[in-house]
Design an enzyme around this catalytic site. Structure first.
Site, PDB file in Angstrom:
ATOM      1  N   SER A   1       0.820  -1.213   0.000  1.00 53.89           N
ATOM      2  CA  SER A   1       0.000   0.000   0.000  1.00 53.89           C
ATOM      3  C   SER A   1       0.855   1.264   0.000  1.00 53.89           C
ATOM      4  CB  SER A   1      -0.907   0.021   1.229  1.00 53.89           C
ATOM      5  OG  SER A   1      -1.519  -1.229   1.410  1.00 53.89           O
TER       6      SER A   1
HETATM    7  N1  SAH Z   1      -0.486  -4.904   3.945  1.00 56.77           N
HETATM    8  C1  SAH Z   1       0.185  -5.312   2.750  1.00 56.77           C
HETATM    9  C2  SAH Z   1      -0.599  -4.980   1.513  1.00 56.77           C
HETATM   10  C3  SAH Z   1      -1.209  -6.200   1.032  1.00 56.77           C
HETATM   11  S1  SAH Z   1      -2.198  -6.142  -0.399  1.00 56.77           S
HETATM   12  C4  SAH Z   1       1.560  -4.684   2.666  1.00 56.77           C
HETATM   13  O1  SAH Z   1       1.861  -3.840   3.491  1.00 56.77           O
HETATM   14  O2  SAH Z   1       2.328  -5.089   1.806  1.00 56.77           O
HETATM   15  C5  SAH Z   1      -3.537  -7.151   0.122  1.00 56.77           C
HETATM   16  C6  SAH Z   1      -3.217  -8.582   0.400  1.00 56.77           C
HETATM   17  O3  SAH Z   1      -4.414  -9.155   0.876  1.00 56.77           O
HETATM   18  C7  SAH Z   1      -2.807  -9.390  -0.805  1.00 56.77           C
HETATM   19  O4  SAH Z   1      -1.559  -9.947  -0.569  1.00 56.77           O
HETATM   20  C8  SAH Z   1      -3.891 -10.472  -0.914  1.00 56.77           C
HETATM   21  O5  SAH Z   1      -3.375 -11.730  -1.312  1.00 56.77           O
HETATM   22  C9  SAH Z   1      -4.416 -10.523   0.494  1.00 56.77           C
HETATM   23  N2  SAH Z   1      -5.770 -11.041   0.679  1.00 56.77           N
HETATM   24  C10 SAH Z   1      -6.867 -10.840  -0.093  1.00 56.77           C
HETATM   25  N3  SAH Z   1      -7.921 -11.474   0.453  1.00 56.77           N
HETATM   26  C11 SAH Z   1      -7.491 -12.073   1.597  1.00 56.77           C
HETATM   27  C12 SAH Z   1      -8.100 -12.866   2.602  1.00 56.77           C
HETATM   28  N4  SAH Z   1      -9.398 -13.190   2.555  1.00 56.77           N
HETATM   29  N5  SAH Z   1      -7.343 -13.300   3.614  1.00 56.77           N
HETATM   30  C13 SAH Z   1      -6.038 -12.993   3.694  1.00 56.77           C
HETATM   31  N6  SAH Z   1      -5.401 -12.269   2.779  1.00 56.77           N
HETATM   32  C14 SAH Z   1      -6.115 -11.799   1.746  1.00 56.77           C
END
Ligand code: SAH
Length: 674
Positions: free
Chosen positions: A62
């Protein structure tokens, strides 16, 4: 301090603190966590940019500001138990771990989870545990949590997550009925069944895919997935106007049709200024061209303005100048504006303006109006040369260059482009040859300027241009915000030459995009990204003798391309986003009007417009698919402009084709065919 430490310190200051995040724990954590360790190696140079970055698959890390805003909203305290949903790179988990006692982080993608686990371990975060699984079910085994944050957007807040909040616990997550747009929602658990809930920002996160989230992309809807809920409260049929809309409506001065002789009379209040800068909210909207032409005509005919300077390559504009003053044409270079983006000047509205200027000058030989391009370094011509060179030596690098140029403007971000930009080392290897080639190009342009007979540039100015050209061309080669300040400083220098060469009484009208002429220090560009622009430099130099007039629209069509060098398309302009200045302006229900934003005129409105709102910037590229990121930035309208001209619906310019085989066509003889 290494480069990354410095970039991080700067990022926290500009992107986090100055944007109003006040939570000391969050600020301290952002200062410590090395974001460069969480992005793919090829993208490290962008680690502290104000943008999300791709981390593999469709996922992204993000934007730092959004993570900070979410963590601040979650009010993390030392000792807290935190659940982080969507580990991704692990960056948000690391930030939470800097503050809280213990962090559980869940990721549905096992390979992302594995690399995040290794990374967090390597960096010494012992209080984080990464789990593979569906975060929509939470993690009952470790509940309750003092804080839950989710970095993926769902159709609603999963029931399990509410239940796993401790009393007093805070949950922050993106929620929205569209896969690509959400609002950040904060929930505080006040009692067994008592939750406070409010939304506080518009965001764009990847989807939360799971049993109580969105179905698997492309796959059949998940058996247990719920349909997206309808919005809780149905919208009333005739919504009440918000305070801002009322204030705008009360201050609005309705304008007649652009073709009416009365249209431009409003500009008389700026007649005493030395420079009047006229903006545009896109590079392909007919109304903005026609309105600027009408205003300029009035300034020239009634108020003695003698120079028009536009955001265009200097050599092309010099041909128009010869044409409107009926001077002989040089043999080559007789066809201006044949490079992308051709429609910006090869359009029927500009052509009509050129025809008027020529006839006006014919009738006023002793006080001719001159026409200049502000860009002596010739951005379009230079980019064209770069692309042709790269096409011949390294097509991969050429593709990257096209994408980088698509994001040349500081408001324009497309994380996917960062990903592709890292594909090839060839790009960097071509830099030297490209810069040398552009240096040669510049020499021939300057020779041309010298032989122009009007001595626009003297030898000292020439030498100065050449001296800084290399720096400019290097920045331009890489695209992005670094080149912006050089470009606008340089446009300002040309503007001053144009004024000087017109003598002490000279007064000048500028046509350039809102992003160049609206004071950058009143926008995210200046406040967060440290970018300056022409309007700001004019205010600094001329004070009240400069008038900055912006233009805006809600919807309609626009002429734009999808990529640099791509074909012009007539694209639909999406209705403006809720929370934007355009949305409130549209909310007045008025079709065409002027807002006088000068201090002392409508101070109550100015006060309301002081808080930054989103504002839309469409350039030669328009990407509606990523509109929020590619085209909106925050701005305080009242400080950005002295006046704002509104057209609720607008339409694309009519471009004149550039075709070599129609020798007799109007297009081929542009601009001389009128
Ligand atoms: N906080 C992260 C950003 C991640 S982007 C950072 O700082 O890098 C969002 C992530 O959510 C993705 O990796 C995706 O695979 C995950 N995601 C989507 N749906 C999900 C779910 N139901 N449970 C766990 N992870 C999920």
């Amino acid at each position: 301090m290494d480069d990354f430490d410095e970039a991080r310190t700067w990022m926290v200051e500009r992107q986090i603190v100055q944007r109003g995040v006040r939570d000391d724990y969050v600020i301290a954590a952002m200062r410590r966590v090395p974001r460069e360790a969480f992005v793919p190696a090829e993208l490290r140079e962008f680690a502290y940019d104000d943008t999300p970055l791709p981390i593999g698959g469709e996922q992204s890390i993000s934007q730092p500001y959004i993570v900070a805003k979410m963590l601040a909203a979650a009010e993390l305290q030392p000792g807290d138990r935190v659940l982080d949903i969507g580990t991704g790179s692990g960056y948000a988990a690391a930030l939470a771990a800097e503050i809280a006692g213990r962090v559980d982080s869940i990721e549905r993608d096992a390979s992302l989870a594995e690399s995040a686990r290794e990374r967090l371990q390597r960096l010494g975060y012992e209080n984080v545990e990464v789990h593979v699984g569906d975060g929509t079910a939470g993690l009952a085994a470790h509940a309750p949590y003092n804080a839950i944050i989710a970095a993926a957007g769902g159709p609603h807040v999963p029931q399990a997550l509410r239940a796993q909040l401790a009393l007093g616990g805070r949950l922050v997550m993106p929620v929205g009925s569209s896969l690509s747009r959400q609002r950040l929602v904060k929930i505080v658990r006040r009692g067994e069944h008592d939750y406070d809930e409010h939304a506080f920002a518009e965001v764009r996160f990847v989807p939360l895919v799971g049993d109580d989230g969105w179905p698997e992309p492309g796959g059949a809807p998940h058996a247990q997935s719920r349909p997206a809920p309808t919005p809780a409260a149905p919208k009333p049929a005739a919504p009440k106007l918000a305070a801002l809309e009322i204030a705008i409506r009360d201050a609005a001065e309705p304008l007649p049709d652009i073709d009416s002789p009365e249209f431009a009379t409003f500009v008389d209040r700026f007649a005493g200024r030395r420079v009047v800068l006229l903006g545009e909210a896109s590079h392909g909207t007919s109304e903005f061209y026609r309105a600027r032409a009408a205003i300029t005509r009035r300034l020239v005919e009634r108020h003695g303005f003698s120079t028009v300077a536009v955001e265009a390559d200097w050599p092309d504009a010099a041909i128009i100048d010869r044409h409107v003053r009926d001077r002989p044409m040089p043999a080559e270079r007789s066809r201006p504006f044949r490079r992308f983006p051709t429609w910006m000047w090869r359009n029927t509205d500009f052509m009509a303006f050129v025809a008027w200027l020529r006839s006006h000058n014919a009738a006023h030989r002793d006080s001719e109006t001159r026409f200049y391009g502000l860009d002596i370094y010739s951005l379009s011509e230079s980019i064209d040369a770069v692309l042709r060179y790269l096409d011949s030596v390294d097509p991969v690098a050429a593709r990257i260059a096209r994408e980088r140029y698509g994001c040349l403007s500081p408001w324009q971000k497309d994380p996917a482009v960062y990903g592709r930009a890292a594909l090839s080392g060839g790009y960097a290897q071509c830099e030297k040859q490209v810069v040398a080639q552009l240096g040669d190009l510049l020499k021939s342009r300057l020779d041309y300027a010298r032989e122009d007979g009007e001595r626009f540039l003297d030898a000292a100015q020439n030498a100065r241009l050449v001296a800084v050209a290399e720096q400019y061309y290097r920045a331009m080669y890489y695209g992005g915000p670094q080149s912006w300040n050089l470009r606008d400083t340089h446009m300002f220098d040309t503007l001053r030459h144009a004024l000087d060469s017109g003598g002490p009484q000279a007064r000048l009208v500028v046509w350039a995009h809102n992003s160049h002429i609206g004071d950058a220090s009143a926008t995210q560009m200046g406040r967060v990204q440290d970018e300056i622009n022409l309007g700001q430099l004019c205010r600094a130099q001329f004070g009240d003798a400069a008038a900055l007039i912006g233009f805006g629209t809600h919807s309609g069509t626009v002429a734009a391309a999808s990529d640099w060098g791509g074909p012009m398309e007539v694209k639909t302009v999406l209705p403006s986003l809720e929370g934007s200045v355009e949305f409130s302006t549209h909310g007045t229900g008025l079709v065409r009007f002027l807002l006088d934003l000068r201090p002392g005129v409508h101070d109550a409105l100015r006060e309301r417009l002081r808080a930054p709102l989103l504002e839309r910037f469409i350039g030669v590229i328009y990407r509606p698919e990523t509109e929020r990121y590619s085209h909106y930035a925050e701005a305080s309208l009242a400080e950005q402009f002295d006046a704002y001209v509104w057209f609720d619906r607008t339409s694309a310019v009519s471009a004149l084709p550039v075709c070599a085989d129609q020798k007799d066509s109007v297009a081929e003889t542009f601009p001389f065919g009128v």
